[in-house]
Design a protein around this motif. Sequence first.
Motif, short mmCIF file in Angstrom:
data_model
loop_
_atom_site.label_atom_id
_atom_site.label_comp_id
_atom_site.label_asym_id
_atom_site.label_seq_id
_atom_site.Cartn_x
_atom_site.Cartn_y
_atom_site.Cartn_z
N UNK A 325 46.01 34.06 24.97
CA UNK A 325 45.84 34.73 26.26
C UNK A 325 44.73 35.79 26.20
N UNK A 326 44.60 36.43 25.04
CA UNK A 326 43.52 37.41 24.90
C UNK A 326 42.17 36.70 24.98
N UNK A 327 42.09 35.56 24.30
CA UNK A 327 40.86 34.79 24.33
C UNK A 327 40.55 34.30 25.75
N UNK A 328 41.60 33.90 26.45
CA UNK A 328 41.46 33.41 27.83
C UNK A 328 40.90 34.51 28.75
N UNK A 329 41.52 35.68 28.73
CA UNK A 329 41.03 36.74 29.63
C UNK A 329 39.66 37.27 29.18
N UNK A 330 39.42 37.28 27.87
CA UNK A 330 38.10 37.70 27.37
C UNK A 330 37.02 36.73 27.84
N UNK A 331 37.32 35.44 27.76
CA UNK A 331 36.34 34.44 28.19
C UNK A 331 36.08 34.54 29.68
N UNK A 332 37.16 34.75 30.44
CA UNK A 332 36.98 34.93 31.89
C UNK A 332 36.06 36.12 32.16
N UNK A 333 36.30 37.20 31.44
CA UNK A 333 35.46 38.40 31.62
C UNK A 333 34.02 38.11 31.24
N UNK A 334 33.82 37.36 30.15
CA UNK A 334 32.46 37.01 29.70
C UNK A 334 31.74 36.17 30.75
N UNK A 335 32.53 35.37 31.46
CA UNK A 335 31.94 34.55 32.53
C UNK A 335 31.68 35.36 33.80
N UNK A 336 32.11 36.61 33.79
CA UNK A 336 31.95 37.44 34.99
C UNK A 336 33.11 37.30 35.94
N UNK A 337 34.26 36.87 35.41
CA UNK A 337 35.46 36.71 36.22
C UNK A 337 36.59 37.57 35.64
N UNK A 338 36.42 38.90 35.64
CA UNK A 338 37.46 39.74 35.03
C UNK A 338 38.80 39.54 35.72
N UNK A 339 39.86 39.45 34.91
CA UNK A 339 41.18 39.18 35.47
C UNK A 339 41.94 40.48 35.68
#
Lengths: 357, 143
Positions: A325-339
Amino acid sequence: MARKSKKQAEPANAQPIPKPNFGWMGRSNQWGTRVKPGKHGLRLGDLNVGIYGEIPEQWQDQTRNPRGAIPRKGVPPVGYPVRDKADLWADSAADLYEEAIQRRWAPATDIPWKSIKPLNEVSERAVCQVMTELSQYANCDIETISNWQHQMAYGYHEVKQYLATASFDSARMYEAFRKRALCNGGGLGLEAPGYVNRMILESRGGWSEAVTYLLLMRGTFMQTMLRYLEKYAHNEAERAIYGFALEAKARQMSYGLEHLQYSLAHDEERRSVMETLLFIGDRVWARELKDHVLREALAIVFAGGLDKAASEGMQIHKAMMTDCMQSYVDTCAWLGLPRNLEMMPPRITQYLVAARG
Amino acid sequence: MAKFPSVAWFDAVRRVYNADDAYRGAGGGQCNCLMGLKVGRERYLVTFEGEAVTGSWQCSNSELLDADFYLEMPLSVWREMLNNIAENGRATLNYTLNTLDLDREEGLSTSMHGDQYREDLFFRYNQTLQFFFNASARVKTVY
């Protein structure tokens, strides 16, 4: 027996051979191209020179005309729905295609199957249950990728070719997981609930939507699981299966994340669409996480048996989910989609909240 | 005999790695990346190019920015890992790169640029990177 001459062999009603005019020979959009192999050979991406390297934002041609060839008049359109570069492109596709071919493996001969020794029945059942669900994941990969691949315009052949290897990578995973389940006195277990599989397979909004669910969401989960399974492998065969699968999954993730990044940068609407997709997807994923079967099977594998599964095994499972889940939200943030964690289901955020104390 | 860490050590390992076709088999193959290493106060860069490891050199901290990813552990853990490889001929489960990355709170592999695409090369080439360190089993290492 004497052989008949060619003239004697011709049927009586044979038509005369038409005189060639060779008019097609002078036709090329760009002649004289001489791509030379580099120190890594002649790679797919090396061919992108001159007009052959012009990759438009939208591919207008509706036929199978290869990029750079002269279109023939009167060819009926095939009707490719995915024709915008923003809907499929990743700059790395040609390199990933080469890499997938270079780094291929064969489950039949490259896995040291003889290193597998009998396990106690509980452990074998747990491994087989995990293999059952992983093989379903791999099958979902194959079906999803192949379902979209043929809908993509020919102008973006790098992506189509990479996805052909990605599909084959998943076929190898399916094969290896199934073989592991059937080679040590066990057998396949219980089918997975399949909520996420269904969500992925039934994505109708476009390939980018499918990539969001297949790679950003499921891919992150599967990659994390493979990493933990490699760590807790019972033998060299399992270690090799998970290690090889991990590399293939990482290639798929590289394509997927780079594509989403490209898509977000080139399509103004994409961001809000993806936010909605993630909102929906999180809830489907959370529903699937209610199922205890995979969780318990993994806990037994991680604990090395039933005795410590409820304590140590579940703790390791929790650590795996936290990493995922940490990797998931980090990747979303990296894509410019902060959760916003408050907008995500507790079944997902529980792992993040626990980790942050 | 070569001292770890040093350019001489990396060169000795890459000579073993480059000479053994077994590392080009399943799970291996072409690998193109620039791997960094932080070992105590020293920093190194190692170039993987095609099927070979083509170079290694000591670098400054800021030069690690060029690395696609770098591996960072205290010298004591590097030493444990290399001892494990020397004893077993390859890393066993607790000392594989994947396990070390999972077990360490900060991870083993990271980058200065934060580009996830480049950081993911650690996973895409994980078996090759493991093969490289496994090759150190055939290099007499001192510290």
